[in-house]
Design an enzyme around this catalytic site. Structure first.
Site, mmCIF file in Angstrom:
data_model
loop_
_atom_site.group_PDB
_atom_site.id
_atom_site.type_symbol
_atom_site.label_atom_id
_atom_site.label_comp_id
_atom_site.label_asym_id
_atom_site.label_seq_id
_atom_site.Cartn_x
_atom_site.Cartn_y
_atom_site.Cartn_z
ATOM 1 N N THR A 188 0.935 -10.289 0.391
ATOM 2 C CA THR A 188 1.484 -9.264 -0.281
ATOM 3 C C THR A 188 3.024 -9.540 -0.119
ATOM 4 O O THR A 188 3.542 -10.384 0.433
ATOM 5 C CB THR A 188 1.400 -7.912 0.571
ATOM 6 O OG1 THR A 188 1.895 -7.984 1.804
ATOM 7 C CG2 THR A 188 0.149 -7.459 0.927
ATOM 8 N N GLU A 336 -4.664 -6.533 -2.029
ATOM 9 C CA GLU A 336 -5.640 -5.927 -1.131
ATOM 10 C C GLU A 336 -6.927 -5.744 -1.857
ATOM 11 O O GLU A 336 -8.072 -5.601 -0.928
ATOM 12 C CB GLU A 336 -5.069 -4.921 -0.423
ATOM 13 C CG GLU A 336 -3.913 -4.997 0.765
ATOM 14 C CD GLU A 336 -2.729 -4.742 0.192
ATOM 15 O OE1 GLU A 336 -2.513 -5.139 -1.082
ATOM 16 O OE2 GLU A 336 -1.595 -4.654 0.702
ATOM 17 N N TRP A 449 8.432 16.569 -4.858
ATOM 18 C CA TRP A 449 8.359 15.421 -5.393
ATOM 19 C C TRP A 449 8.907 15.128 -6.786
ATOM 20 O O TRP A 449 8.315 15.983 -7.711
ATOM 21 C CB TRP A 449 6.950 14.693 -5.113
ATOM 22 C CG TRP A 449 6.537 14.467 -3.820
ATOM 23 C CD1 TRP A 449 7.146 14.414 -2.643
ATOM 24 C CD2 TRP A 449 5.271 14.115 -3.313
ATOM 25 N NE1 TRP A 449 6.589 14.480 -1.687
ATOM 26 C CE2 TRP A 449 5.316 14.000 -1.997
ATOM 27 C CE3 TRP A 449 4.039 13.736 -3.832
ATOM 28 C CZ2 TRP A 449 4.164 13.332 -1.376
ATOM 29 C CZ3 TRP A 449 2.945 13.073 -3.286
ATOM 30 C CH2 TRP A 449 3.054 13.011 -1.792
HETATM 31 P P1 ADP Z 1 3.303 -6.083 -5.331
HETATM 32 O O1 ADP Z 1 3.567 -5.325 -6.504
HETATM 33 O O2 ADP Z 1 3.773 -5.549 -3.993
HETATM 34 O O3 ADP Z 1 3.481 -7.750 -5.545
HETATM 35 P P2 ADP Z 1 0.406 -6.066 -5.775
HETATM 36 O O4 ADP Z 1 0.683 -7.165 -7.004
HETATM 37 O O5 ADP Z 1 -0.713 -6.110 -4.839
HETATM 38 O O6 ADP Z 1 1.990 -5.948 -5.028
HETATM 39 O O7 ADP Z 1 0.683 -4.613 -6.674
HETATM 40 C C1 ADP Z 1 -0.078 -3.577 -6.447
HETATM 41 C C2 ADP Z 1 0.554 -2.260 -6.895
HETATM 42 O O8 ADP Z 1 0.819 -2.276 -8.100
HETATM 43 C C3 ADP Z 1 0.006 -1.102 -6.651
HETATM 44 O O9 ADP Z 1 -0.283 -0.614 -5.528
HETATM 45 C C4 ADP Z 1 0.402 -0.149 -7.689
HETATM 46 O O10 ADP Z 1 1.801 0.635 -7.066
HETATM 47 C C5 ADP Z 1 1.094 -1.085 -8.840
HETATM 48 N N1 ADP Z 1 0.152 -0.773 -9.881
HETATM 49 C C6 ADP Z 1 -0.724 -1.697 -10.037
HETATM 50 N N2 ADP Z 1 -1.452 -1.086 -11.257
HETATM 51 C C7 ADP Z 1 -0.731 -0.089 -11.679
HETATM 52 C C8 ADP Z 1 -1.141 0.743 -12.779
HETATM 53 N N3 ADP Z 1 -1.776 0.623 -13.754
HETATM 54 N N4 ADP Z 1 -0.026 1.824 -12.856
HETATM 55 C C9 ADP Z 1 0.798 1.923 -11.952
HETATM 56 N N5 ADP Z 1 1.132 1.266 -10.895
HETATM 57 C C10 ADP Z 1 0.321 -0.050 -10.870
#
Ligand code: ADP
Length: 550
Positions: A188, A336, A449
């Site tokens: 991550t 994940e 919020w």
């Molecule tokens: P990081 O962004 O920390 O590198 P990831 O690639 O695993 O890690 O990103 C996952 C996160 O991206 C999700 O937990 C969410 O917050 C965000 N995300 C993914 N898809 C969407 C979406 N369609 N709309 C809003 N947020 C999203």
């Protein structure tokens, strides 16, 4: 009742079978890669499969034990594609390293994963030279290039990718692995604390490819020309290097060139019809096209963009529909979860909606695909109704959702069979998921919020704004209040008043940001997402200082 043992064959699902089957079923289907020299490399699934066999022999000659981690530090191209299959298929684990990580993080994850070898693109050699003295367990570095392209490097020992496979047999005896044998590892991004490792196994990867490539999701087939503008070094490029070959689609890899101009050239020359990437990628393409004297629809081949990783701005969904005739398909997933879980696919229901309602659905995270479950929970961990109003913490389950991090870290994310995503969401009665914010980005103003992504989306309705970013900063009375940072489009006259009027139409009055700041640029992660950690730090006292001054 007598329970008879299963009468079905126990055949493990292995990633090596995907490429084996692609070579048989679609031998002439192409894989095109844009190389750093701007030259295009083109070959077929059959040719790729032969080289993958040779590479597996090459790996065997290096020596490794089943389950050993072999890392890559590479962009999107055919050699990286070969490594995906050869490393996993031969029984090791491909650990995709993210070149955008800070030096300390890179060092940390190479050691944490205990990487045995690192396959590196020439452009990333300096990153490894910097950390080499701190990563003693790495036995050798293999440069992803031909013999005549071998650069001078301080890395040692160093080998050449093409020499490793040269002369090897094209028929590797793939080991009979179990379905739960591990094949991939991705960390991550570690915005809070150290990055954590997510290990994928063969079965989870194959099941993810089967479902995400199916008509319930990306709907891949032999007619498709698919361009993942998501890096192969992060979250398996959304599993597309597995799902596209499984369903026979042509693959187009864009190397390290994710700018609008390069993407336009690739879409145009390869007739790409499905592209994948985070919203900023498609913003970049649109900005490029808008800056050119283009014909009405300059990208007629492109019919669908799959967009996830961050919230989809509804305005851009509309632009893609009305200017380019492209269906914008919102997606949700995370490292994940392999990563894909839900998508807003086109359907008779979506098509019948009036345009604005349709764009709203397309900008959502869509419906969870078969095999996965999504649920939202309140503070007491009670499930909330799917009424499209009540927002809660999103948790997921599924055969490609992790049940523990590598080496057992982060136990607090797993309760009663659910994985806690850290996202705040609502679910509509018809099953559509909408991510409102990350729990850590939600602004807690006087105990209530405020969702930063909703405010950002509202701000993007103002045509002058290129990108918008809302963060919560300290406030003497309300604990936290939102401030809005924007970058502007060129050649437009910006007025704060007009922006506030637009916001007032879209959000409650108490959500209005306490400050609006125009900035030159906003920071992004390696995958092109806005990253708020640094900004929160930089601006944390912004309002406190204003109050003191006034
Ligand atoms: P990081 O962004 O920390 O590198 P990831 O690639 O695993 O890690 O990103 C996952 C996160 O991206 C999700 O937990 C969410 O917050 C965000 N995300 C993914 N898809 C969407 C979406 N369609 N709309 C809003 N947020 C999203």
């Amino acid at each position: 009742m007598t329970m008879h043992p299963s009468a079905m064959m126990a055949m493990p699902l292995l990633t090596s079978d995907i490429i084996k089957s692609a070579a048989l079923r679609y031998p002439n289907q192409e894989i095109v890669s844009l190389l750093p020299s701007n030259r295009l490399h083109t070959y077929t699934y059959l040719a790729a499969y032969k080289r993958i066999n040779q590479l597996a022999y090459g790996l065997e000659s290096l020596g490794f034990n089943p389950g050993d981690r072999i890392a890559t530090l590479a962009n999107n191209h055919y050699r990286h594609f070969e490594l995906y299959y050869a490393i996993g298929g031969a029984g090791a684990v491909i650990h995709t390293l993210n070149p955008r990580l800070f030096r300390e993080q890179l060092e940390y994850i190479i050691n944490h994963a205990e990487d045995k070898y690192i396959f590196v693109d020439p452009c990333f050699i300096p990153l490894l030279e910097e950390v080499q003295s701190q990563i003693p367990k790495v036995k050798a570095f293999i440069i992803n290039c031909g013999q005549d392209e071998m650069p001078n490097t301080k890395l040692t020992p160093v080998l050449c990718y093409e020499s490793l496979i040269e002369g090897q047999s094209q028929e590797f005896n793939w080991p009979e692995l179990t379905a739960n044998h591990n094949c991939g590892l991705c960390y991550t991004s570690g915005t809070t604390g150290n990055p954590k490792g997510v290990i994928y196994d063969h079965q989870s990867s194959v099941l993810h490819a089967m479902m995400s490539g199916s008509s319930q999701f990306l709907s891949f087939n032999e007619w498709d020309v698919v361009m993942p503008a998501v890096p192969m070094y992060h979250v398996v490029a959304w599993g597309i290097p597995y799902s596209a070959p499984m369903f026979g689609a042509k693959l187009v890899f864009c190397g390290d060139k994710l700018d609008g101009h390069s993407l336009y050239r690739l879409i145009d020359s390869q007739q790409v019809n499905k592209g994948f990437g985070v919203p900023t990628i498609w913003l970049g393409l649109h900005n490029f096209l808008a800056s050119q004297a283009c014909p009405k629809d300059p990208i007629p081949s492109l019919k669908l963009v799959g967009v996830g990783g961050a919230a989809s701005p509804q305005n851009l969904v509309k632009t893609y529909a009305e200017q380019y005739d492209v269906y914008w398909m919102g997606l949700w997933g995370m490292t994940e979860t392999s990563p894909l879980i839900s998508a807003a696919i086109n359907s008779p229901y979506v098509e019948k909606l009036d345009p604005e309602s349709r764009y709203r659905v397309q900008s959502s995270a869509g419906k969870a695909m078969f095999g996965t479950q999504i649920e939202i929970f309140d503070h007491e961990d009670q499930p909330l109704p799917h009424d499209g109003v009540q927002q809660g913490l999103l948790k997921v389950k599924g055969p490609w959702v992790l049940k523990q991090y590598f080496k057992g870290e982060g136990q607090e994310s797993f309760q009663q069979g659910w994985f806690d995503t850290g996202d705040i969401a609502v679910i509509n009665p018809d099953g559509y998921l909408r991510i409102l914010d990350r729990a850590k980005d939600v602004i807690k103003s006087g105990g209530e919020w405020i969702n930063s992504t909703q405010l950002e989306d509202a701000a993007l309705d103002y045509e002058c704004i290129n990108e918008a970013c809302v963060i919560g900063v300290k406030h003497p009375k309300w604990d936290e209040r939102p401030i809005l940072l924007v970058t502007l489009k060129t050649n437009k006259v910006f007025s704060k008043e007009e922006l506030v009027n637009i916001l007032k139409r879209k959000v409650a009055k108490w959500w209005l940001p306490d400050a609006i700041l125009v900035v030159e640029k906003l920071p992004h992660t390696g995958t092109g997402k806005l990253t708020k950690v640094g900004l929160r730090h930089e601006y944390q006292n912004y309002l406190m200082e204003q109050v003191l001054i006034s």
